[in-house]
Design an enzyme around this catalytic site. Structure first.
Site, short mmCIF file in Angstrom:
data_model
loop_
_atom_site.label_atom_id
_atom_site.label_comp_id
_atom_site.label_asym_id
_atom_site.label_seq_id
_atom_site.Cartn_x
_atom_site.Cartn_y
_atom_site.Cartn_z
CB CYS A 1 -0.97 0.00 1.17
SG CYS A 1 -2.03 -1.44 1.20
CG HIS B 1 -3.14 3.37 2.15
ND1 HIS B 1 -3.68 2.97 0.95
CD2 HIS B 1 -3.25 2.30 2.99
CE1 HIS B 1 -4.09 1.72 1.05
NE2 HIS B 1 -3.84 1.28 2.28
CG ASN C 1 -6.79 -0.76 1.50
OD1 ASN C 1 -6.10 -0.37 0.56
ND2 ASN C 1 -6.29 -1.16 2.65
#
Ligand code: UT7
Length: 325
Positions: free
Chosen positions: A119, A252, A282
Site C-alpha cells: 500500500c 492511503h 482499500n
C-alpha cells in the site's frame, strides 16, 4: 547537460472497473457473515469496485495512464520511464510496467519496471521517479498504482474481504524549473512482515503456502496511525513547513478511522483530508493516486496547492511525498 532542479506532477488520471458494489450487495453476493452497519461503523467503507476475472492490473492502469497523459498534454512516446506499483501484477513476469508500456504504444525504448511496497507502493514509486527525473536521466515519467486486489482475497475471511477494492491511478511526473515535489521519505521495518501478508508462492505449478491476504487488523491499525503521523512530520520538517500550511492531506485509504486519527494527530481539520475509502474501499497502491485524481478533477486540489501524500502497508513499509501541485 545540467540536471533539472525539480520534478512536478503535470497530469493525473484514474480508473475504477465496473459499477460500485454496496456492502449489502457484496455480502449477499458472496455469502459473507457481516452487515452494512458493521462495515460502515468500523471502516467507513460503503462501496468498492471489483474487476472481472478477465481484467488485469495493466488494463486498469492503461485507462488511468491515458487520462493522465491527456491531462498533461503528453503523447505516449514522450514517456521515458514507467513505474508501476502493484501487489497484484498481471504475471510473475514480464513486469506489469512492461506490459503497460506496450499497451500504451510507447516504442521509444524507455525504462519500465514494477515496484513492490504494497500500500506504500505509489509513494515509493513517486519517490523513485522524482530521483530519476531530478538526476536528469529521465524527463517524463508515468508513475502508476494499479491493483486487482480482489484476486488475493479469501471470501471466507470476513475480517479482510470486505475491506478491499480494485482500481488504478497514475500521474505524469516531469522535469521542471519550478518546485513540484518538495520532500520525500521512504521507510521499512521488515520485522513486522507477519501482521499483513500473502504468505504463499508458486512452486512447480502449484500454490505453496497460503495464497490469500492475512492480516492482524488491530496491529496494522495501530502501526498505521503511528507511522502516518511520524512520516508526515518528517517531510514537513524537511521542507521547513508546518501542517497548518497544507492545503490537502491525501493518506492511503484503508479505514476512515485511520484517516481521522492521522488528521487529529497532525491538528488538521478533517475537511483538509481527501477521503475516498467510503466509495473505493482499500485499493492498496492505487488508493493515493485515485484519491489525488478525484480531488483534482472535482476541483478540490488546484494549481499551487500544497499537498501531502502518505502511505503505509505490508512489509511493513511507509512513506510520504510533500508537493506543490
Ligand atoms: O492497507 C493497510 C491494510 N489494512 C488496514 O489498514 C486495516 C487496519 N485495521 C482495521 O481497519 C481494523 O482493525 C479492521 C476494520 C480490520 C477491524 O476492525 P476492529 O475494530 O479492529 O475489529 P476486530 O478485528 O477487533 O473485530 C471485532 C469483532 C470481532 O468479533 P468478536 O470477537 O468481538 O465477537 C470480529 O470477529 O468484529 C468481528 N468482525 C466482523 N463482524 C462483522 C470482523 N470482521 C467483521 C465483519 N463483519 N466483516
Amino acid at each position: 547537460m545540467t540536471a533539472p532542479t525539480h520534478s512536478r506532477i503535470t497530469g493525473t488520471g484514474s480508473f475504477l472497473p465496473g459499477e460500485p458494489i454496496s456492502n449489502d450487495a457484496l455480502i449477499a453476493g458472496r455469502g459473507i457473515e457481516s452487515s452494512d452497519a458493521w462495515i460502515v461503523d468500523r471502516t467507513g467503507i460503503r462501496f468498492r469496485h471489483l474487476a472481472t476475472d478477465d481484467v488485469a492490473a495493466s488494463d486498469l492502469a492503461l485507462v488511468a495512464c491515458q487520462r493522465a497523459l491527456a491531462a498533461a498534454g503528453r503523447q505516449p512516446n514522450d514517456v521515458d520511464l514507467v513505474i508501476v506499483a502493484t501487489t497484484t501484477p498481471d504475471f510473475i513476469f514480464p513486469s506489469t510496467a512492461a506490459l503497460l508500456q506496450a499497451k500504451l504504444g510507447i516504442g521509444n525504448g524507455g525504462a519500465a519496471f514494477d515496484l513492490q511496497a504494497v500500500c506504500s507502493g505509489f509513494v515509493y514509486a513517486l519517490n523513485v521517479a522524482d530521483k530519476f527525473v531530478r538526476s536528469g536521466s529521465h524527463k517524463c515519467a508515468l508513475v502508476v498504482g494499479a491493483e486487482v486486489f480482489s484476486r488475493i482475497l479469501d471470501w471466507n475471511d470476513r475480517g479482510t474481504c470486505v475491506l478491499f477494492g480494485d482500481g488504478a491511478g497514475a500521474v505524469v511526473l516531469e522535469a521542471s524549473d519550478a518546485p513540484g515535489i518538495l520532500a520525500t521519505a521512504m521507510h521499512a521495518d521488515g520485522s513486522h512482515h507477519g501482521i499483513l501478508a500473502v504468505p504463499g508462492q508458486l512452486c512447480g505449478g502449484k500454490a505453496i503456502g497460503d495464497p490469500f491476504l492475512r492480516m492482524d487488523g488491530q496491529a496494522v491499525f495501530k502501526f498505521a496511525v503511528k507511522v502516518l503521523a511520524e512520516v508526515a512530520r518528517e517531510v514537513l520538517d524537511a521542507a521547513n513547513m508546518t501542517a497548518d500550511q497544507l492545503d490537502w492531506l491525501i493518506p492511503h485509504q484503508a479505514n476512515v478511522r485511520i484517516l481521522q486519527a492521522t488528521a487529529k494527530k497532525l491538528h488538521l481539520p478533517l475537511e483538509k483530508c481527501v477521503v475516498t475509502v467510503d466509495r473505493h474501499g482499500n485499493t492498496s497502491s492505487a488508493s493515493i493516486p485515485l484519491a489525488l485524481d478525484e480531488a483534482v478533477r472535482s476541483g478540490k486540489v488546484g494549481a499551487g496547492d500544497t499537498v501531502l501524500l502518505e502511505g503505509v502497508g505490508g512489509g511493513f513499509t511507509w512513506g510520504a511525498a510533500l508537493l506543490k501541485f
